[in-house]
Scaffold this motif. Sequence first.
Motif, PDB file in Angstrom:
ATOM      1  N   GLN A  58       0.827  -1.198   0.000  1.00 13.42           N
ATOM      2  CA  GLN A  58       0.000   0.000   0.000  1.00 13.42           C
ATOM      3  C   GLN A  58       0.863   1.251   0.000  1.00 13.42           C
ATOM      4  N   THR A  59       0.244   2.372  -0.339  1.00  6.25           N
ATOM      5  CA  THR A  59       0.970   3.646  -0.349  1.00  6.25           C
ATOM      6  C   THR A  59       0.193   4.688   0.454  1.00  6.25           C
ATOM      7  N   VAL A  60       0.922   5.479   1.198  1.00  2.00           N
ATOM      8  CA  VAL A  60       0.337   6.650   1.864  1.00  2.00           C
ATOM      9  C   VAL A  60       1.061   7.864   1.295  1.00  2.00           C
ATOM     10  N   PHE A  61       0.284   8.841   0.792  1.00  2.00           N
ATOM     11  CA  PHE A  61       0.892   9.971   0.102  1.00  2.00           C
ATOM     12  C   PHE A  61       0.948  11.220   0.978  1.00  2.00           C
ATOM     13  N   GLN A  62       1.622  12.215   0.429  1.00  2.00           N
ATOM     14  CA  GLN A  62       1.783  13.477   1.151  1.00  2.00           C
ATOM     15  C   GLN A  62       0.460  14.203   1.351  1.00  2.00           C
ATOM     16  N   ASP A  63      -0.378  14.192   0.321  1.00  2.00           N
ATOM     17  CA  ASP A  63      -1.581  15.013   0.373  1.00  2.00           C
ATOM     18  C   ASP A  63      -2.821  14.139   0.541  1.00  2.00           C
ATOM     19  N   PRO A  64      -3.274  13.959   1.791  1.00  2.00           N
ATOM     20  CA  PRO A  64      -4.411  13.060   1.996  1.00  2.00           C
ATOM     21  C   PRO A  64      -5.684  13.570   1.327  1.00  2.00           C
ATOM     22  N   TYR A  65      -5.791  14.909   1.165  1.00  2.00           N
ATOM     23  CA  TYR A  65      -7.011  15.446   0.577  1.00  2.00           C
ATOM     24  C   TYR A  65      -7.146  15.016  -0.879  1.00  2.00           C
ATOM     25  N   ALA A  66      -5.998  14.964  -1.583  1.00  2.00           N
ATOM     26  CA  ALA A  66      -6.020  14.551  -2.981  1.00  2.00           C
ATOM     27  C   ALA A  66      -6.329  13.061  -3.109  1.00  2.00           C
TER      28      ALA A  66
END
Length: 301
Positions: free
Chosen positions: A97-105
């Motif tokens: 899985q991936t968690v990104f910088q911008d959760p809103y996007a």
Amino acid sequence: MSRVQPVVSVRNLSKAYPLRAWWGGKGTVFRAVHDVSFDIAPGETLGLVGESGSGKSTIGRAVTMLNPPTAGTVAFEGTDLATLSPRALRRMRSRIQTVFQDPYAALNPRMSVGAYVAEAFRLHRPDMNATERRAAVAHLFERVGLDPAFMGRFPHQFSGGQRQRICIARAIALKPSFIVADEPIAALDVSIQAQVVNLLQDLQADLGLAYLFISHDLRMVRYLCHRVAVLWRGRIVELAESDRLYEDPRHPYTRRLLAAVPLPDPAAERARLAARARDEQADGLPGDLVEVAPGHWVADH
Ligand SMILES: Nc1ncnc2c1ncn2[C@@H]1O[C@H](COP(=O)(O)OP(=O)(O)OP(=O)(O)O)[C@@H](O)[C@H]1O
Ligand SMILES: [Mg+2]
């Protein structure tokens, strides 16, 4: 590198992006990542640091096959991902899985956050019915420190830190063994960053997760990561256990990175950057990695 079977094993990974020639000639390629190799053990956090444009996100996306490498292999729990059928890769990807910088996007503004997390189950767990999905999502909300009563709310009703918790809940829903976290705290208030990092650590202890933690924040990387790889112009120039890397950096680029505190005076900062550019010109391209001490690898320079 490690005795147990790694969760992730990357070998000679390269990624080139085509550059379209605007004058209509033959396009060339830009080599964003060149000949990168590393392993990550179960339950381990490998930090990936390097200046903007050094290829960190490119590696993160190649390792998860979101944007496959142009050369080299990525093995997940011993299986070369390039050999899998699209269906087998989809199944395997539920465990990466991936968690990104911008959760809103990452979130869908028109979908309740509960439905967003439940989507993981709808896509990958046909055996679960709606009641079971709801219970599982409520449990995940508790696990990441959110009140399950908020499941019906929408992304804009949450703070940045809460939105990142929602993304983390979805990332752990299918019990992955590996998560790429690409600048997961960079967009958050400093006061919230430590909370999210502590959550990542708790989940690692509970679930035995391995992380590839991409970050600009060298202090946080030292705190969180077991080992750190330093990337420069798409190549690893140094890889070592965290304390060792920070206490005894050997590659000139690692030293400069650790010493790189921007200066407030613009003229002094310009001079510092110019001196750094001269140093880098003098260094030339990094060579092969040499093991200077057990587990401490440094590119020939
Ligand atoms: N889709 C693309 N097409 C062409 N070039 C790209 C593409 N994606 C990235 N690049 C280039 O590849 C290089 C590495 O980019 P990447 O996003 O991996 O860097 P990064 O280390 O994650 O940087 P940052 O710290 O700014 O996030 C950069 O020079 C970038 O411009
Ligand atoms: Mg990036």
